[in-house]
Design an enzyme around this catalytic site. Structure first.
Site, PDB file in Angstrom:
ATOM      1  N   ALA A 125       0.828  -1.213   0.000  1.00 26.24           N
ATOM      2  CA  ALA A 125       0.000   0.000   0.000  1.00 26.24           C
ATOM      3  C   ALA A 125       0.857   1.256   0.000  1.00 26.24           C
ATOM      4  O   ALA A 125       1.214   1.792   1.052  1.00 26.24           O
ATOM      5  CB  ALA A 125      -0.930  -0.026   1.208  1.00 26.24           C
ATOM      6  N   GLY A 132       0.873   9.036  -7.064  1.00 24.13           N
ATOM      7  CA  GLY A 132       1.359   7.696  -7.364  1.00 24.13           C
ATOM      8  C   GLY A 132       2.814   7.774  -7.806  1.00 24.13           C
ATOM      9  O   GLY A 132       3.726   7.373  -7.089  1.00 24.13           O
ATOM     10  N   ARG A 243       9.757  -4.399 -10.989  1.00 23.90           N
ATOM     11  CA  ARG A 243       9.764  -4.048 -12.426  1.00 23.90           C
ATOM     12  C   ARG A 243      10.196  -5.237 -13.263  1.00 23.90           C
ATOM     13  O   ARG A 243       9.750  -5.411 -14.387  1.00 23.90           O
ATOM     14  CB  ARG A 243      10.698  -2.857 -12.655  1.00 23.90           C
ATOM     15  CG  ARG A 243       9.996  -1.609 -12.260  1.00 23.90           C
ATOM     16  CD  ARG A 243      10.841  -0.409 -12.124  1.00 23.90           C
ATOM     17  NE  ARG A 243       9.983   0.611 -11.534  1.00 23.90           N
ATOM     18  CZ  ARG A 243      10.395   1.696 -10.932  1.00 23.90           C
ATOM     19  NH1 ARG A 243      11.679   1.955 -10.826  1.00 23.90           N
ATOM     20  NH2 ARG A 243       9.534   2.548 -10.432  1.00 23.90           N
ATOM     21  N   ARG A 268      -8.203 -21.041 -39.210  1.00 22.01           N
ATOM     22  CA  ARG A 268      -9.205 -20.155 -39.817  1.00 22.01           C
ATOM     23  C   ARG A 268      -8.873 -19.965 -41.301  1.00 22.01           C
ATOM     24  O   ARG A 268      -7.720 -19.683 -41.649  1.00 22.01           O
ATOM     25  CB  ARG A 268      -9.159 -18.798 -39.092  1.00 22.01           C
ATOM     26  CG  ARG A 268     -10.032 -17.733 -39.679  1.00 22.01           C
ATOM     27  CD  ARG A 268     -11.455 -17.906 -39.226  1.00 22.01           C
ATOM     28  NE  ARG A 268     -12.296 -16.838 -39.718  1.00 22.01           N
ATOM     29  CZ  ARG A 268     -13.608 -16.881 -39.648  1.00 22.01           C
ATOM     30  NH1 ARG A 268     -14.220 -17.926 -39.092  1.00 22.01           N
ATOM     31  NH2 ARG A 268     -14.327 -15.892 -40.106  1.00 22.01           N
ATOM     32  N   ILE A 338      -5.702 -10.355 -35.501  1.00 22.04           N
ATOM     33  CA  ILE A 338      -5.603 -11.618 -36.253  1.00 22.04           C
ATOM     34  C   ILE A 338      -6.842 -12.486 -35.995  1.00 22.04           C
ATOM     35  O   ILE A 338      -7.326 -13.182 -36.888  1.00 22.04           O
ATOM     36  CB  ILE A 338      -4.297 -12.368 -35.875  1.00 22.04           C
ATOM     37  CG1 ILE A 338      -3.100 -11.596 -36.446  1.00 22.04           C
ATOM     38  CG2 ILE A 338      -4.307 -13.809 -36.387  1.00 22.04           C
ATOM     39  CD1 ILE A 338      -1.741 -12.141 -36.040  1.00 22.04           C
ATOM     40  N   LEU A 339      -7.364 -12.405 -34.788  1.00 24.23           N
ATOM     41  CA  LEU A 339      -8.547 -13.219 -34.451  1.00 24.23           C
ATOM     42  C   LEU A 339      -9.853 -12.620 -34.992  1.00 24.23           C
ATOM     43  O   LEU A 339     -10.896 -13.284 -34.972  1.00 24.23           O
ATOM     44  CB  LEU A 339      -8.663 -13.376 -32.924  1.00 24.23           C
ATOM     45  CG  LEU A 339      -8.003 -14.592 -32.283  1.00 24.23           C
ATOM     46  CD1 LEU A 339      -6.519 -14.686 -32.600  1.00 24.23           C
ATOM     47  CD2 LEU A 339      -8.189 -14.569 -30.776  1.00 24.23           C
ATOM     48  N   GLY A 340      -9.804 -11.372 -35.450  1.00 23.14           N
ATOM     49  CA  GLY A 340     -11.006 -10.730 -35.995  1.00 23.14           C
ATOM     50  C   GLY A 340     -12.087 -10.602 -34.924  1.00 23.14           C
ATOM     51  O   GLY A 340     -11.790 -10.292 -33.768  1.00 23.14           O
ATOM     52  N   GLU A 364       3.530  -0.423 -10.964  1.00 24.42           N
ATOM     53  CA  GLU A 364       4.958  -0.598 -10.636  1.00 24.42           C
ATOM     54  C   GLU A 364       5.808   0.469 -11.333  1.00 24.42           C
ATOM     55  O   GLU A 364       6.954   0.237 -11.696  1.00 24.42           O
ATOM     56  CB  GLU A 364       5.479  -2.012 -11.024  1.00 24.42           C
ATOM     57  CG  GLU A 364       4.677  -3.193 -10.504  1.00 24.42           C
ATOM     58  CD  GLU A 364       4.883  -3.486  -9.025  1.00 24.42           C
ATOM     59  OE1 GLU A 364       5.261  -2.556  -8.296  1.00 24.42           O
ATOM     60  OE2 GLU A 364       4.628  -4.625  -8.614  1.00 24.42           O
ATOM     61  N   GLU A 368       6.455   6.525 -18.212  1.00 25.14           N
ATOM     62  CA  GLU A 368       7.189   7.786 -18.063  1.00 25.14           C
ATOM     63  C   GLU A 368       8.169   7.686 -16.888  1.00 25.14           C
ATOM     64  O   GLU A 368       9.308   8.163 -16.978  1.00 25.14           O
ATOM     65  CB  GLU A 368       6.209   8.960 -17.860  1.00 25.14           C
ATOM     66  CG  GLU A 368       5.330   9.259 -19.072  1.00 25.14           C
ATOM     67  CD  GLU A 368       4.258   8.190 -19.332  1.00 25.14           C
ATOM     68  OE1 GLU A 368       3.789   7.540 -18.370  1.00 25.14           O
ATOM     69  OE2 GLU A 368       3.895   7.991 -20.512  1.00 25.14           O
TER      70      GLU A 368
HETATM   71  C1  LIG Z   1      -4.569  -2.330 -11.604  1.00 25.84           C
HETATM   72  C2  LIG Z   1      -3.650  -1.521 -10.749  1.00 25.84           C
HETATM   73  C3  LIG Z   1      -3.014  -2.124  -9.669  1.00 25.84           C
HETATM   74  C4  LIG Z   1      -2.202  -1.381  -8.817  1.00 25.84           C
HETATM   75  N1  LIG Z   1      -1.677  -1.987  -7.698  1.00 25.84           N
HETATM   76  C5  LIG Z   1      -1.037  -1.221  -6.775  1.00 25.84           C
HETATM   77  C6  LIG Z   1      -0.646  -1.782  -5.516  1.00 25.84           C
HETATM   78  O1  LIG Z   1      -0.838  -2.970  -5.240  1.00 25.84           O
HETATM   79  N2  LIG Z   1      -0.038  -0.969  -4.618  1.00 25.84           N
HETATM   80  C7  LIG Z   1       0.192   0.355  -4.864  1.00 25.84           C
HETATM   81  O2  LIG Z   1       0.745   1.028  -3.996  1.00 25.84           O
HETATM   82  N3  LIG Z   1      -0.169   0.912  -6.046  1.00 25.84           N
HETATM   83  C8  LIG Z   1      -0.789   0.161  -6.999  1.00 25.84           C
HETATM   84  N4  LIG Z   1      -1.196   0.714  -8.193  1.00 25.84           N
HETATM   85  C9  LIG Z   1      -0.968   2.126  -8.420  1.00 25.84           C
HETATM   86  C10 LIG Z   1       0.073   2.429  -9.480  1.00 25.84           C
HETATM   87  O3  LIG Z   1       1.352   2.103  -9.020  1.00 25.84           O
HETATM   88  C11 LIG Z   1      -0.078   3.901  -9.845  1.00 25.84           C
HETATM   89  O4  LIG Z   1      -1.329   4.042 -10.515  1.00 25.84           O
HETATM   90  C12 LIG Z   1       1.051   4.402 -10.715  1.00 25.84           C
HETATM   91  O5  LIG Z   1       2.244   4.486  -9.973  1.00 25.84           O
HETATM   92  C13 LIG Z   1       0.739   5.791 -11.297  1.00 25.84           C
HETATM   93  O6  LIG Z   1       0.337   6.653 -10.302  1.00 25.84           O
HETATM   94  P1  LIG Z   1      -1.002   7.516 -10.493  1.00 25.84           P
HETATM   95  O7  LIG Z   1      -2.089   6.609 -10.887  1.00 25.84           O
HETATM   96  O8  LIG Z   1      -1.183   8.345  -9.289  1.00 25.84           O
HETATM   97  O9  LIG Z   1      -0.694   8.456 -11.721  1.00 25.84           O
HETATM   98  P2  LIG Z   1       0.131   9.891 -11.711  1.00 25.84           P
HETATM   99  O10 LIG Z   1       1.325   9.697 -10.889  1.00 25.84           O
HETATM  100  O11 LIG Z   1      -0.882  10.904 -11.282  1.00 25.84           O
HETATM  101  O12 LIG Z   1       0.463  10.016 -13.184  1.00 25.84           O
HETATM  102  C14 LIG Z   1      -0.479  10.375 -14.206  1.00 25.84           C
HETATM  103  C15 LIG Z   1       0.280  10.458 -15.528  1.00 25.84           C
HETATM  104  O13 LIG Z   1       1.299  11.480 -15.444  1.00 25.84           O
HETATM  105  C16 LIG Z   1       2.558  10.943 -15.767  1.00 25.84           C
HETATM  106  N5  LIG Z   1       3.598  11.602 -14.976  1.00 25.84           N
HETATM  107  C17 LIG Z   1       3.658  11.763 -13.630  1.00 25.84           C
HETATM  108  N6  LIG Z   1       4.782  12.408 -13.293  1.00 25.84           N
HETATM  109  C18 LIG Z   1       5.457  12.661 -14.446  1.00 25.84           C
HETATM  110  C19 LIG Z   1       6.695  13.314 -14.762  1.00 25.84           C
HETATM  111  N7  LIG Z   1       7.481  13.805 -13.813  1.00 25.84           N
HETATM  112  N8  LIG Z   1       7.044  13.399 -16.059  1.00 25.84           N
HETATM  113  C20 LIG Z   1       6.275  12.877 -17.025  1.00 25.84           C
HETATM  114  N9  LIG Z   1       5.096  12.257 -16.797  1.00 25.84           N
HETATM  115  C21 LIG Z   1       4.701  12.151 -15.521  1.00 25.84           C
HETATM  116  C22 LIG Z   1       2.453   9.466 -15.400  1.00 25.84           C
HETATM  117  O14 LIG Z   1       3.433   8.689 -16.058  1.00 25.84           O
HETATM  118  C23 LIG Z   1       1.024   9.158 -15.852  1.00 25.84           C
HETATM  119  O15 LIG Z   1       1.011   8.954 -17.238  1.00 25.84           O
HETATM  120  C24 LIG Z   1      -1.971  -0.013  -9.087  1.00 25.84           C
HETATM  121  C25 LIG Z   1      -2.572   0.584 -10.200  1.00 25.84           C
HETATM  122  C26 LIG Z   1      -3.409  -0.145 -11.012  1.00 25.84           C
HETATM  123  C27 LIG Z   1      -4.084   0.551 -12.156  1.00 25.84           C
END
Ligand SMILES: Cc1cc2nc3c(=O)[nH]c(=O)nc-3n(C[C@H](O)[C@H](O)[C@H](O)COP(=O)(O)OP(=O)(O)OC[C@H]3O[C@@H](n4cnc5c(N)ncnc54)[C@H](O)[C@@H]3O)c2cc1C
Length: 387
Positions: A125, A132, A243, A268, A338-340, A364, A368
């Protein structure tokens, strides 16, 4: 075909995961997606087989295999259910490694066997509604009161968060301006202070994604993982490993799509001959295979570097993550093509894989974020890494 980064043991692991997946995962993978069904019993079964935490050593209830072995496990699971591969890589790479590297003996002895066996569901978490990518800005607070820690805040997009028995939670233990220097990692058990709301996602359905609120959750010093105010380092170190793990999800998912596309193209027919006899389809399949092998190789290389204690694994982890996430989205899109019409229907694996693949570019660390890491290493060289 032998792979220079893998051993015979890795191949044996692959075979046993494949057998397991065909027996236990194939019958349930579609239901997981259609009904957003979290397969609690299957998680226990994964634990029993040692597939949930491949890197936990035998004294803590796991098989204790290296990172390449865990990537192979994740890859094979993802071939059938990317959701299960995703869950496994988070549990193994984000949580088990954090406990192994930073946990006290008491924490390891009490918690690891329960996670390894599947008895306890564990979540990582870190992400919050505020932030994020900019994880150093998190707002969840842990305050010192009467010799204990009181935690308040909200986490979002937490995989298995709806079902977790324990959370590896990152909280602020100092001023917001101190950013990453005032974040601590805590092990928080599920109790009345934890409120979960399930979230509907586009893909990776059945992973129990949730928003999790911590309302005055009280934990002791024994529940601090590592040192006070050094939690950000734990988050970053485990993300480096994750990662590589999530690249395994991308590789397995893409292999599943390619297998389905190849089989479809052979059976197919169109205009009097099998699809596979049309040059455009042949080129499409060849491109999918070429991309997949590049992605697989860079993923294994990153894991090999980690297993061989080479700090450049950090660079290759981000390269693998960036490349394989984009690769998986492209391969899944081409597989659907490919599967259409069948590819656009819920009957096909590729339809599910196309939705599942998108999150590989987000979770993860986004594409970006990987570019930021790669550029930083290009410009300034490798950071100090504890191996
Ligand atoms: C299905 C799913 C499972 C997940 N599981 C977990 C989990 O178990 N634990 C957990 O802690 N998190 C989890 N996450 C969260 C995930 O790690 C975050 O969504 C991710 O790190 C992006 O953060 P954000 O959504 O706040 O996007 P933001 O950080 O708000 O980013 C929005 C956009 O802006 C871009 N951006 C941000 N800063 C920059 C910059 N400096 N330069 C250029 N572009 C930038 C980002 O790349 C993105 O495209 C999960 C997310 C999903 C969708």
């Amino acid at each position: 075909m032998p792979d220079p980064f893998l051993t015979d043991e890795h191949q044996l692991i692959r075979n046993s995961v494949k057998e397991f997946a065909e027996r236990y995962i194939v019958p349930i993978a579609r239901k997981m997606d259609l009904e957003d069904y979290y397969p609690r019993d299957l998680i226990r079964e994964l634990g029993k087989q040692g597939f949930l935490t491949p890197s936990a050593p035998p004294e803590y209830g796991g098989p204790g295999i290296d990172l390449r072995g865990s990537v192979v496990v994740v890859e094979e699971l993802s071939r059938y259910s990317p959701t299960l591969g995703f869950i496994t890589e988070i549990v193994n790479d984000n949580i088990v490694y954090a406990l192994l590297k930073y946990g006290s003996n008491k924490q390891k002895e009490e918690i690891l066997p329960k996670i390894a066996s599947g008895e306890w569901v564990a979540s990582y978490a870190l992400t919050e509604p505020c932030c994020g990518t900019d994880a150093a800005a998190i707002e969840t607070r842990a305050e010192r009161r009467g010799g204990e820690w009181v935690i308040n805040g909200r986490k979002i997009w937490i995989t298995q968060g709806a079902y977790a028995d324990i959370y590896l939670l990152f909280a602020r233990t100092g001023p917001k301006e101190a950013r990453h220097r005032a974040i601590t990692a805590f092990l928080v058990r599920r109790g009345d202070c934890v409120e979960v709301s399930k979230l509907e996602m586009m893909g990776m359905r059945g992973a129990g994604e949730a928003e999790v609120k911590f309302n005055d959750c009280v934990v002791g010093d024994d529940d601090v993982l590592g040192k006070i105010n050094e939690g950000f380092k734990i988050a970053m170190v485990t993300l480096d490993l994750a990662r590589i793990g999530i690249s395994g999800v991308a590789v397995g998912l893409s292999q599943g799509v390619l297998d389905e596309a190849l089989e479809w193209a052979k059976t197919r027919t169109a205009f009097g001959k099998p699809l596979i006899d049309w040059e455009w389809i042949q080129f499409q399949l060849a491109d999918m295979k070429a991309k997949l092998e590049i992605g697989r190789t860079v993923t294994y290389k990153a894991a090999w570097l980690y297993d061989n204690k080479d700090p450049s694994f950090i660079l290759y982890a981000s390269i693998a993550k960036l490349y394989t996430a984009q690769m998986a989205v492209e391969i899944a899109r081409d597989g659907v093509q490919i599967l259409g019409g069948f590819g656009y229907s819920k009957e096909s694996f590729s339809e599910r894989a196309y939705r599942d693949a998108k999150v590989l570019e987000i979770a993860e660390g986004t594409n970006e974020a990987q570019r930021i890491v790669i550029h930083r290493i290009l410009a300034r060289g490798l950071p100090e890494v504890e191996l």
